[in-house]
Structures are given as structure tokens and as C-alpha cells.
Design an enzyme around this catalytic site. Structure first.
Site, PDB file in Angstrom:
ATOM      1  N   ARG A 136      41.235  63.368  33.082  1.00 33.69           N
ATOM      2  CA  ARG A 136      41.316  62.301  32.073  1.00 33.69           C
ATOM      3  C   ARG A 136      42.433  61.325  32.437  1.00 33.69           C
ATOM      4  O   ARG A 136      43.611  61.670  32.384  1.00 33.69           O
ATOM      5  CB  ARG A 136      41.601  62.920  30.707  1.00 33.69           C
TER       6      ARG A 136
ATOM      7  N   ARG B 213      32.502  62.601  39.639  1.00 36.34           N
ATOM      8  CA  ARG B 213      33.872  62.971  39.243  1.00 36.34           C
ATOM      9  C   ARG B 213      34.046  64.479  39.119  1.00 36.34           C
ATOM     10  O   ARG B 213      35.121  64.935  38.728  1.00 36.34           O
ATOM     11  CB  ARG B 213      34.265  62.254  37.952  1.00 36.34           C
TER      12      ARG B 213
ATOM     13  N   HIS C  36      36.228  53.620  36.325  1.00 37.23           N
ATOM     14  CA  HIS C  36      36.577  53.713  34.890  1.00 37.23           C
ATOM     15  C   HIS C  36      38.101  53.711  34.694  1.00 37.23           C
ATOM     16  O   HIS C  36      38.670  54.683  34.157  1.00 37.23           O
ATOM     17  CB  HIS C  36      35.951  55.023  34.385  1.00 37.23           C
TER      18      HIS C  36
ATOM     19  N   GLU D 265      36.823  48.502  33.056  1.00 38.76           N
ATOM     20  CA  GLU D 265      36.022  49.165  34.079  1.00 38.76           C
ATOM     21  C   GLU D 265      35.091  48.193  34.796  1.00 38.76           C
ATOM     22  O   GLU D 265      34.475  47.338  34.160  1.00 38.76           O
ATOM     23  CB  GLU D 265      35.164  50.261  33.416  1.00 38.76           C
TER      24      GLU D 265
HETATM   25  O1  TA6 Z   1      33.274  53.687  29.457  1.00 38.76           O
HETATM   26  C1  TA6 Z   1      33.245  53.939  28.113  1.00 38.76           C
HETATM   27  C2  TA6 Z   1      32.763  55.337  27.850  1.00 38.76           C
HETATM   28  O2  TA6 Z   1      31.489  55.523  28.374  1.00 38.76           O
HETATM   29  C3  TA6 Z   1      32.851  55.627  26.340  1.00 38.76           C
HETATM   30  O3  TA6 Z   1      31.609  55.644  25.725  1.00 38.76           O
HETATM   31  C4  TA6 Z   1      33.649  56.910  26.248  1.00 38.76           C
HETATM   32  O4  TA6 Z   1      32.910  58.009  25.966  1.00 38.76           O
HETATM   33  C5  TA6 Z   1      34.388  56.934  27.563  1.00 38.76           C
HETATM   34  O5  TA6 Z   1      33.604  56.295  28.517  1.00 38.76           O
HETATM   35  C6  TA6 Z   1      34.944  58.244  28.061  1.00 38.76           C
HETATM   36  O6  TA6 Z   1      33.970  59.105  28.531  1.00 38.76           O
HETATM   37  P1  TA6 Z   1      34.340  60.563  28.985  1.00 38.76           P
HETATM   38  O7  TA6 Z   1      33.049  61.222  29.351  1.00 38.76           O
HETATM   39  O8  TA6 Z   1      35.265  60.456  30.137  1.00 38.76           O
HETATM   40  O9  TA6 Z   1      34.992  61.216  27.792  1.00 38.76           O
END
Ligand code: TA6
Length: 316
Positions: A84, A110, A180, A283
Site C-alpha cells: 500500500r 502487483r 497508481h 495515476e
Molecule cells: O485508482 C482508484 C482505485 O481503483 C479506487 O477505486 C480504490 O479502490 C483504489 O484504487 C485502491 O485500490 P486497492 O485495490 O489498492 O485498495
């Protein structure tokens, strides 16, 4: 011999990587954060750490500057779970896989170890690290296609990350992806985001489209916006850290802006309850009306270029 667990079958030999790919005083290999193998880069421009699990840049700090990326203090560093923070690589799908929502959100890129393909020092003092993930029995358990994904990371005054995907199969396939990036903020209330005025976005939380009227985006509510048909640079201006982070990109027509807000943040196990205050994601995305379709032999490159704007108006 120092090894790191990859999965039940494979081990990574840190000493072997060191021997093949380290560059004295500039590129090394280490087990950081529990058992995961990282490439550590330090040069005249910046320091960066890149986890081989996920081809995941976890830190990027230009010399004489604060950390640009945000890494959750509660992130797991465990095979099978995404890290994260930093720059998760969402590939070969972004969000849930529509045809099979049971498959992992944001794809398997990932969640797998990437191979080291190359390291190099450039004449200007920048460092190149090239990682690779090609199709295997393991990837085919998630996605049936033959592909080769190459991640090129250039650590300099800016951090450039390029995901190049090649279709090595004999059929056409589609994929979606995102770089991201999580950015480190003094606080979400202290920032504005420039560069998105007049752009149509898909609001994933209300499931409708909108157009951003304001010149500066302020985040004061949970935000998941996918700005469509935009390739323009975005600047995150932080009035307390007194810096402007510039996020440029290429090969991506969608810019996603994400912050979970207080309530959703508290439900996400690997974020501290107040974590939403400390980061925003901007992103480089290929999804929605920018799905990539590759015929056999074709490639596509998605890049993000992250750095501090040279002229800092806060500093005069
Ligand atoms: O990029 C935005 C997103 O797709 C959100 O909808 C949110 O869920 C975020 O990414 C984080 O996703 P993750 O699977 O890493 O918790």
C-alpha cells in the site's frame, strides 16, 4: 547465499542479483521490509527503492528534498498481498476484472515477482533499472494470454516509470492498467491539484460523469475520479511542504485521482485511520475509453514522470 522466498517453488538469490546487476555505490539489492527483495538506488540526483515484488517503487527522494511518494506505515509486505503506497502497478486489468470479479482487484502485476533484466548508469548520473514479467503458468492461472511486460525505471531528478507491454501470443488481446502513484502530502487540506480544469471525468462513487469547472481541484470528500481524454501534466501544490510535485505522463489518456476520505479509509486494513490525510493518488491510467488493444507482436508504453517543479513559487 541469501535468498528470499518468491512463492512455494522459487527463491530469489540476492547475492546472485548483486553480482550480476549491482553498480558500486549506486545500485544494490537487499531484503527490506520483511522478506521482500528490493533494488536500492542512490545517485547524485535521488534515492529510490524498488521492490521486485510488483515492480513496485516504494520510495523516491530527490537529494536535498523530502520523500515524494507516500508509503503506508501499515502496509503489508507479504507475497499474495499488494503493497500500500509508492507506485503499485495495476496490470493487466484496472479495478475489478469485469468478467470475473473473484480475480484480484487491479490485476496480478502487483502480486508477482518481476525479474531484473538490466541496470545501468547514464552519463548524466541517472540510474536505469529494467524489470520484466512475462507470461508463465502462474500468470495464465489469472489471464490466458502470452505477453511480456517490461518496467523501465529511471531514477534522476525526476522518476520516470514506463510500462511496456508486448503481445507475444498469436491472438489479439486487450488490457487495462495504471501506474497508481501515492503522493506524500503535508495534509490533504493543504493541497490543490492543477491541470484538470475543463476535463470530463467519470465519478466512480456517484457513477456519473461531470466536468471540472474549477481551475484548482481541492479534495474535501472521498474522491475517485477518472479524468477522460487528458494527457496534460498535473501539479500537486502543497502550501505547507512548500513544494509543487509535477506529474507528467504519456501513453495514457485517463488520469485517475483517488483519495478514500475518512470513512472508507477506516475500512481499509493497511491504511492508518487518518491515512487519507497524508496522501493523494494521481495515476496514469489506461482504462474506460482508453483500453489498450494489441495485435500479435504489437506493444504499448505507458509512462509517468514525477518530479518537483523547478521553479517553486512558494520559495520565490
Ligand atoms: O485508482 C482508484 C482505485 O481503483 C479506487 O477505486 C480504490 O479502490 C483504489 O484504487 C485502491 O485500490 P486497492 O485495490 O489498492 O485498495
Amino acid at each position: 547465499m541469501k535468498t528470499t522466498k518468491l512463492n512455494d517453488k522459487t527463491m530469489i538469490d540476492i547475492d546472485e542479483l548483486d553480482e550480476k546487476y549491482s553498480i558500486e555505490g549506486e545500485v544494490g539489492f537487499a531484503e527490506l521490509e520483511e522478506d521482500l527483495a528490493f533494488v536500492t538506488v542512490s545517485n547524485i540526483h535521488a534515492d529510490a527503492d524498488i521492490c521486485l515484488y510488483g515492480a513496485h517503487v516504494t520510495n523516491f527522494r530527490p537529494q536535498n528534498s523530502m520523500e515524494i511518494l507516500w508509503l503506508s506505515p501499515e502496509s503489508s509486505f507479504e507475497v499474495g498481498k499488494p503493497i500500500r503506497g509508492g507506485i503499485p502497478v495495476c496490470f493487466p486489468w484496472f479495478g475489478p476484472l469485469k468478467t470475473d470479479p473473484e480475480k484480484p482487484q487491479h490485476g496480478f502485476g502487483r502480486l508477482m515477482y518481476w525479474d531484473v533484466a538490466k541496470t545501468a548508469s547514464l552519463p548524466g548520473g541517472e540510474t536505469v533499472v529494467k524489470l520484466q514479467l512475462c507470461s508463465s503458468a502462474e500468470t495464465k492461472a489469472y489471464w490466458p494470454f502470452d505477453f511480456c511486460a517490461e518496467m523501465t525505471i529511471v531514477v534522476g531528478q525526476t522518476l520516470t516509470e514506463t510500462l511496456k507491454v508486448t503481445n507475444t501470443s498469436d491472438e489479439t488481446f486487450e488490457y487495462t492498467c495504471a501506474l497508481h502513484s501515492y503522493f506524500n502530502l503535508s495534509a490533504i487540506d493543504n493541497i490543490t491539484i492543477e491541470g484538470l480544469q475543463g476535463t470530463t471525468y467519470y465519478n466512480q462513487l456517484t457513477i456519473e460523469n461531470g466536468v471540472q469547472e474549477e481551475e484548482l481541484l481541492q479534495i474535501n470528500e472521498p474522491t475517485t475520479r477518472h479524468y477522460l481524454n487528458t494527457e496534460t501534466p498535473v501539479v500537486i501544490a502543497d502550501s505547507v511542504f512548500r513544494r509543487r510535485i509535477k506529474v507528467e505522463k504519456s501513453g495514457s489518456k485517463v488520469t485517475t485521482v483517488w483519495n478514500p476520505g475518512e470513512e472508507i479509509c477506516a475500512q481499509i486494513g493497511d491504511l492508518p485511520d487518518d491515512g487519507y490525510l497524508a496522501f493523494v493518488c494521481v495515476e496514469a491510467t489506461n482504462a474506460f475509453n482508453d483500453v489498450i488493444c494489441l495485435a500479435p507482436g504489437e506493444s504499448h508504453e505507458t509512462s509517468t514522470i514525477i518530479g518537483l517543479e523547478e521553479k517553486d513559487p512558494y520559495l520565490g
